[in-house]
Scaffold this active site. Structure first.
Site: not given
Length: 216
Positions: A121-123, A141
């Protein structure tokens, strides 16, 4: 793909629906310094929602969630349930944005052959990129990190403006923050079908449809 908790599976147009025999799917969330809360709290809410079991005629948990880290010491107010050394083998691994470590990278490579899914999730996607598992693949990302990741991990085809990407049969990457909810609902749909995923989304009063149409 190993679905350890299955006792019977049948292929439908929405994916694989498995009879669970009351055995819970094990979900590990890796945490370290500077872990972004929403990145795992969102998916956690999806996986923690109870499902009605028509055989048992009652609501039951389908997933068991635990945290894993390099240490059992307090980090940013959190104490992990397990370390990378003593963690049970999970079926799903959630990888939120966080500082991470070489130990985290090595653990991801170690458990990869045995899990059903790795989901960043995300970075948190950078920790998957560090394993080499994203090389030659398309991943996403947080939109604010795409250009930086293109330079840092040039072997990965980084894209933006999608809720999540299916990197391979076992690896998914999602965009920033709330995109993790969409990815968790999609994973839930693979296990139990769209109807059950919709019930969970309705229970959470989540009105986003990105889990159904990740490319939009």
């Amino acid at each position: 793909m190993r679905i350890a908790i299955s006792v019977a599976c049948m292929m439908l147009n929405v994916g694989v629906i498995c009879a669970q025999n009351n055995k819970r799917i094990q979900v590990a969330c890796v945490i370290s310094k500077n872990t972004t809360e929403i990145d795992y709290v969102g998916p956690q809410a999806v996986f923690q929602t109870w499902h009605f079991d028509s055989t048992e005629n009652r609501h039951m948990k389908r997933f068991n969630i635990f945290t894993v880290s390099e240490t059992r010491e307090v980090v940013d107010g959190r104490v992990a349930d397990f370390t990378f050394e003593d963690s049970p083998v999970p079926d799903i691994v959630i990888i939120p944005a966080q500082r991470g470590s070489l130990t985290l990278t090595e653990w991801l490579k170690k458990v990869y052959p045995e899990v059903d899914y790795l989901m960043s999730v995300c970075t948190g996607a950078k920790h998957l990129a560090k394993t080499g598992l994203l090389d030659g693949k398309t991943a996403t990302t947080h939109h604010g990190a795409v250009e930086r990741f293109k330079k840092e991990f040039p072997s990965v085809n980084w894209i933006e403006n999608v809720r999540f990407t299916r990197v391979s049969d076992k690896i998914y990457t999602s965009g920033g923050l709330t995109s993790g909810i969409d990815l968790a609902l999609h994973i839930l749909e693979i296990y139990f079908g769209r109807g059950q995923a919709q019930i969970v989304a309705d229970h959470l009063e989540y009105q986003g449809n990105g889990w159904k149409y990740p490319e939009k």
